[in-house]
Design a protein around this motif. Structure first.
Motif, PDB file in Angstrom:
ATOM      1  N   ARG A   1       1.795   4.927   9.024  1.00  0.00           N
ATOM      2  CA  ARG A   1       2.768   5.780   8.302  1.00  0.00           C
ATOM      3  C   ARG A   1       4.202   5.356   8.616  1.00  0.00           C
ATOM      4  O   ARG A   1       5.035   5.250   7.739  1.00  0.00           O
ATOM      5  CB  ARG A   1       2.626   7.239   8.766  1.00  0.00           C
ATOM      6  N   GLN A   2       4.432   5.133   9.903  1.00  0.00           N
ATOM      7  CA  GLN A   2       5.774   4.751  10.334  1.00  0.00           C
ATOM      8  C   GLN A   2       6.202   3.452   9.649  1.00  0.00           C
ATOM      9  O   GLN A   2       7.317   3.342   9.146  1.00  0.00           O
ATOM     10  CB  GLN A   2       5.805   4.593  11.866  1.00  0.00           C
ATOM     11  N   LYS A   3       5.276   2.503   9.625  1.00  0.00           N
ATOM     12  CA  LYS A   3       5.599   1.208   9.014  1.00  0.00           C
ATOM     13  C   LYS A   3       5.904   1.382   7.525  1.00  0.00           C
ATOM     14  O   LYS A   3       6.825   0.751   6.989  1.00  0.00           O
ATOM     15  CB  LYS A   3       4.443   0.222   9.213  1.00  0.00           C
ATOM     16  N   LEU A   4       5.137   2.249   6.848  1.00  0.00           N
ATOM     17  CA  LEU A   4       5.378   2.473   5.421  1.00  0.00           C
ATOM     18  C   LEU A   4       6.732   3.149   5.209  1.00  0.00           C
ATOM     19  O   LEU A   4       7.487   2.816   4.294  1.00  0.00           O
ATOM     20  CB  LEU A   4       4.255   3.333   4.815  1.00  0.00           C
ATOM     21  N   GLN A   5       7.024   4.113   6.116  1.00  0.00           N
ATOM     22  CA  GLN A   5       8.318   4.801   6.026  1.00  0.00           C
ATOM     23  C   GLN A   5       9.464   3.813   6.207  1.00  0.00           C
ATOM     24  O   GLN A   5      10.494   3.909   5.549  1.00  0.00           O
ATOM     25  CB  GLN A   5       8.402   5.861   7.121  1.00  0.00           C
ATOM     26  N   ASP A   6       9.257   2.857   7.104  1.00  0.00           N
ATOM     27  CA  ASP A   6      10.278   1.829   7.339  1.00  0.00           C
ATOM     28  C   ASP A   6      10.277   0.783   6.232  1.00  0.00           C
ATOM     29  O   ASP A   6      10.901  -0.272   6.375  1.00  0.00           O
ATOM     30  CB  ASP A   6      10.031   1.130   8.691  1.00  0.00           C
TER      31      ASP A   6
ATOM     32  N   LYS B   1       8.059  -1.257   5.355  1.00  0.00           N
ATOM     33  CA  LYS B   1       7.457  -2.557   5.688  1.00  0.00           C
ATOM     34  C   LYS B   1       6.397  -2.872   4.646  1.00  0.00           C
ATOM     35  O   LYS B   1       5.737  -1.980   4.122  1.00  0.00           O
ATOM     36  CB  LYS B   1       6.805  -2.501   7.083  1.00  0.00           C
ATOM     37  N   ASP B   2       6.255  -4.146   4.405  1.00  0.00           N
ATOM     38  CA  ASP B   2       5.278  -4.560   3.417  1.00  0.00           C
ATOM     39  C   ASP B   2       3.892  -4.589   4.061  1.00  0.00           C
ATOM     40  O   ASP B   2       3.573  -5.487   4.832  1.00  0.00           O
ATOM     41  CB  ASP B   2       5.661  -5.966   2.920  1.00  0.00           C
ATOM     42  N   LEU B   3       3.100  -3.576   3.769  1.00  0.00           N
ATOM     43  CA  LEU B   3       1.773  -3.490   4.379  1.00  0.00           C
ATOM     44  C   LEU B   3       0.726  -3.594   3.295  1.00  0.00           C
ATOM     45  O   LEU B   3       0.889  -3.033   2.214  1.00  0.00           O
ATOM     46  CB  LEU B   3       1.588  -2.135   5.059  1.00  0.00           C
ATOM     47  N   ASN B   4      -0.310  -4.330   3.602  1.00  0.00           N
ATOM     48  CA  ASN B   4      -1.384  -4.364   2.629  1.00  0.00           C
ATOM     49  C   ASN B   4      -2.737  -4.295   3.325  1.00  0.00           C
ATOM     50  O   ASN B   4      -3.386  -5.304   3.554  1.00  0.00           O
ATOM     51  CB  ASN B   4      -1.264  -5.638   1.781  1.00  0.00           C
ATOM     52  N   LEU B   5      -3.105  -3.077   3.679  1.00  0.00           N
ATOM     53  CA  LEU B   5      -4.348  -2.911   4.425  1.00  0.00           C
ATOM     54  C   LEU B   5      -5.364  -2.148   3.573  1.00  0.00           C
ATOM     55  O   LEU B   5      -5.057  -1.088   3.041  1.00  0.00           O
ATOM     56  CB  LEU B   5      -4.089  -2.104   5.707  1.00  0.00           C
ATOM     57  N   SER B   6      -6.544  -2.711   3.500  1.00  0.00           N
ATOM     58  CA  SER B   6      -7.618  -1.990   2.806  1.00  0.00           C
ATOM     59  C   SER B   6      -8.189  -0.971   3.775  1.00  0.00           C
ATOM     60  O   SER B   6      -7.918  -1.013   4.987  1.00  0.00           O
ATOM     61  CB  SER B   6      -8.710  -2.959   2.384  1.00  0.00           C
ATOM     62  N   GLN B   7      -9.016  -0.082   3.266  1.00  0.00           N
ATOM     63  CA  GLN B   7      -9.656   0.893   4.149  1.00  0.00           C
ATOM     64  C   GLN B   7     -10.496   0.165   5.200  1.00  0.00           C
ATOM     65  O   GLN B   7     -10.498   0.541   6.370  1.00  0.00           O
ATOM     66  CB  GLN B   7     -10.516   1.830   3.326  1.00  0.00           C
ATOM     67  N   ASP B   8     -11.191  -0.874   4.768  1.00  0.00           N
ATOM     68  CA  ASP B   8     -12.009  -1.644   5.709  1.00  0.00           C
ATOM     69  C   ASP B   8     -11.157  -2.257   6.821  1.00  0.00           C
ATOM     70  O   ASP B   8     -11.563  -2.286   7.980  1.00  0.00           O
ATOM     71  CB  ASP B   8     -12.781  -2.758   4.986  1.00  0.00           C
ATOM     72  N   ASP B   9      -9.988  -2.766   6.414  1.00  0.00           N
ATOM     73  CA  ASP B   9      -9.074  -3.335   7.430  1.00  0.00           C
ATOM     74  C   ASP B   9      -8.728  -2.286   8.468  1.00  0.00           C
ATOM     75  O   ASP B   9      -8.734  -2.556   9.680  1.00  0.00           O
ATOM     76  CB  ASP B   9      -7.760  -3.813   6.786  1.00  0.00           C
TER      77      ASP B   9
ATOM     78  N   MET C   1       0.826  -1.203   0.000  1.00  0.00           N
ATOM     79  CA  MET C   1       0.000   0.000   0.000  1.00  0.00           C
ATOM     80  C   MET C   1       0.857   1.248   0.000  1.00  0.00           C
ATOM     81  O   MET C   1       2.029   1.212   0.378  1.00  0.00           O
ATOM     82  CB  MET C   1      -0.998  -0.032   1.192  1.00  0.00           C
ATOM     83  N   HIS C   2       0.269   2.385  -0.384  1.00  0.00           N
ATOM     84  CA  HIS C   2       0.988   3.655  -0.467  1.00  0.00           C
ATOM     85  C   HIS C   2       0.450   4.646   0.554  1.00  0.00           C
ATOM     86  O   HIS C   2      -0.638   4.452   1.069  1.00  0.00           O
ATOM     87  CB  HIS C   2       0.834   4.249  -1.873  1.00  0.00           C
ATOM     88  N   PHE C   3       1.237   5.695   0.751  1.00  0.00           N
ATOM     89  CA  PHE C   3       0.782   6.738   1.676  1.00  0.00           C
ATOM     90  C   PHE C   3      -0.596   7.272   1.288  1.00  0.00           C
ATOM     91  O   PHE C   3      -1.422   7.587   2.122  1.00  0.00           O
ATOM     92  CB  PHE C   3       1.798   7.887   1.726  1.00  0.00           C
ATOM     93  N   ARG C   4      -0.806   7.330  -0.050  1.00  0.00           N
ATOM     94  CA  ARG C   4      -2.092   7.903  -0.493  1.00  0.00           C
ATOM     95  C   ARG C   4      -3.285   7.002  -0.177  1.00  0.00           C
ATOM     96  O   ARG C   4      -4.428   7.444  -0.214  1.00  0.00           O
ATOM     97  CB  ARG C   4      -2.043   8.216  -2.000  1.00  0.00           C
ATOM     98  N   ASP C   5      -2.991   5.743   0.157  1.00  0.00           N
ATOM     99  CA  ASP C   5      -4.095   4.826   0.510  1.00  0.00           C
ATOM    100  C   ASP C   5      -4.557   4.983   1.957  1.00  0.00           C
ATOM    101  O   ASP C   5      -5.545   4.383   2.372  1.00  0.00           O
ATOM    102  CB  ASP C   5      -3.666   3.362   0.310  1.00  0.00           C
ATOM    103  N   ILE C   6      -3.775   5.758   2.712  1.00  0.00           N
ATOM    104  CA  ILE C   6      -4.163   5.940   4.127  1.00  0.00           C
ATOM    105  C   ILE C   6      -5.349   6.897   4.186  1.00  0.00           C
ATOM    106  O   ILE C   6      -5.281   8.008   3.674  1.00  0.00           O
ATOM    107  CB  ILE C   6      -2.988   6.528   4.939  1.00  0.00           C
ATOM    108  N   PRO C   7      -6.430   6.495   4.816  1.00  0.00           N
ATOM    109  CA  PRO C   7      -7.594   7.386   4.864  1.00  0.00           C
ATOM    110  C   PRO C   7      -7.347   8.612   5.751  1.00  0.00           C
ATOM    111  O   PRO C   7      -6.550   8.556   6.685  1.00  0.00           O
ATOM    112  CB  PRO C   7      -8.704   6.503   5.448  1.00  0.00           C
TER     113      PRO C   7
END
Ligand SMILES: *Cc1c(COP(=O)(O)O)cnc(C)c1O
Length: 444
Positions: free
Chosen positions: A38-43, A45-53, A1-7
């Motif tokens: 955000r911190q995890k993305l900056q580091d 880390k492989d994150l894959n969270l949907s908005q629902d998640d 996921m990308h920063f822009r995916d963060i609600p």
């Protein structure tokens, strides 16, 4: 996921899903969660969270936060004075009667007869004197405060003589040697773990002795080759040498306890005058609100009242109002207003009746009545078993324990069986308990 995916925070807190949530709390939790993503993305880390998640995580965190709120539980551990479950319960009758006093202005420190400043402790002290037959009394925040106040007042920079068999730890960081050193008193240990004689006290007295202390072995027992000095011996020695004697009783009861409990422990009115000062907790066997009650000689109670520390350890109007009414209940023998005594005194027969009622109402076969034993609790009488009756449930005990806990019912596991011990369950909670048992068993 990308920063822009963060609600956006706004989008989260205004979402329909969260419409019944407390907004500032939700915002706080959402901000923390977003920051952590955000911190995890900056580091990287492989994150894959949907908005629902993300919404789901926030909702779970919100629930988890709320779970810590102070709330009602049903105590089915069998332990009536359960320190983790709020110790003694206040009767609804007493609670209803104090409402008027604490929701309005009161004469907390006002003398209604003479129209001038009054003293917070006068009435309660008088009441205590009548109830326990002592010269005077004082009430502080809890029994730990009582011990601290007595030591600091009577033995600051002086030696306090105490048996090695009584250097107890009550739990929750109350340890006699530590309390003593923070109060400014100097610990003078005497005797051995299992045996202390009155001569040991006598031999330890010197010009710097301030106090003779006896501490109740509330939560343990020493058996076998043992000896300890009696209150009478300690008090007589104190008188002889012009030293105050003090008993930290810890618990302490008045009125009727089941015979198996009371046979070795005298009630408060029998020992109130056996030493110069004695203190105990208001919310252990006495069955009232959290406080420390100090009984004793006027001369010493007056010294305690003059200590600046009393201001820090003082009790508020809620405590005083409830304690007043508990004391009146004792004076009137209205023991039905003292749930702790009520619960402890319920007979096996009564408990069996309650158990049969529950089983009848639940109407399922994976539940039965069983005889068991429990303890008083609250660091009181660790070696005294109390016969009790429990409702035992078939099935995976660990799983059942968690399911009931999720519904605010705290039971216990015995011999791999989950049990709801009825000794500590209020009669007024039985119907609710029946419903919860039905719910849990129906989704087993
Ligand atoms: C329980 C206990 C205390 C502490 O009393 P709190 O009311 O919990 O502050 C101190 N001394 C003894 C012997 C006790 O049993």
């Amino acid at each position: 996921m990308h920063f822009r995916d963060i609600p956006q925070i706004d989008k989260i807190i205004n979402d329909d899903k969260f419409k019944d949530y407390v907004k500032p709390l939700l915002t706080y939790i959402a901000k923390n969660e977003i920051a952590s993503i955000r911190q995890k993305l900056q580091d990287k880390k492989d994150l894959n969270l949907s908005q629902d998640d993300i919404f789901e995580i926030i909702s779970k965190k919100y629930d988890k936060f709320n779970r810590q709120k102070l709330q009602k539980v049903i105590n089915a551990t069998g332990v009536v004075v359960h320190t983790n479950l709020g110790r003694s319960l206040i009767s609804e009758e007493i609670f209803d009667s104090v409402k008027n006093t604490i929701c309005h202005a009161s004469n907390l420190e006002y003398d209604l007869q003479n129209g001038r400043r009054g003293e917070r402790y006068t009435f309660i002290s008088n009441l205590a004197s009548i109830l326990f037959g002592c010269e005077d009394a004082l009430v502080v925040n809890n029994n730990a405060s009582a011990v601290f106040l007595v030591l600091n007042t009577l033995a600051k920079n002086k030696e306090v003589i105490v048996s090695r068999g009584e250097l107890v730890e009550i739990g929750g960081s109350f340890r006699v040697p530590e309390v003593m050193s923070s109060s400014g008193a100097i610990l003078k240990e005497i005797g051995t773990t299992n045996r202390t004689k009155i001569q040991d006290y006598e031999n330890a007295i010197n010009e710097n002795t301030g106090l003779l202390l006896k501490v109740h072995r509330s939560n343990f027992d020493i058996v076998g080759f043992t000896k300890s000095a009696s209150l009478q011996e300690i008090s007589a020695l104190g008188k002889d040498r012009n030293l105050p004697s003090y008993y930290d009783l810890g618990s302490g009861y008045l009125g009727e306890l089941p015979y198996c409990l009371s046979k070795d422990e005298p009630s408060l009115d029998k020992i109130a005058n056996s030493v110069d000062l004695l203190s105990f907790s208001g919310d252990k066997l006495f069955g009232s609100v959290q406080c420390g009650i100090i009984l004793g000689k006027k001369k010493y109670i007056n010294q305690l009242k003059k200590n600046q520390l009393l201001r820090m350890l003082r009790v508020d109007k809620i405590t005083l109002s409830i304690l007043n009414l508990t004391m009146f209940a004792y004076l009137n023998h209205s023991y039905n207003q003292i749930p702790t005594l009520n619960l402890l005194n319920r007979s096996e027969g009564e408990l069996v009746e309650i158990g049969e009622f529950i089983i009848d109402k639940v109407g399922l076969k994976d539940i039965s009545i069983t005889k068991t034993n429990t303890y008083v609790g609250g660091g009181t009488m660790p070696n005294k078993k109390l016969p009790s009756i429990a409702v035992a449930l078939d099935g995976d005990a660990i799983n059942l324990e968690r399911k009931f806990r999720d519904k605010n019912v705290i039971g216990r596991i015995e011999d791999d069986k989950f049990m709801l011990d009825l000794k500590s369950v209020l009669k007024s909670d039985i119907n609710e308990l029946v419903e919860i048992i039905k719910e849990v068993l129906s989704d087993e």
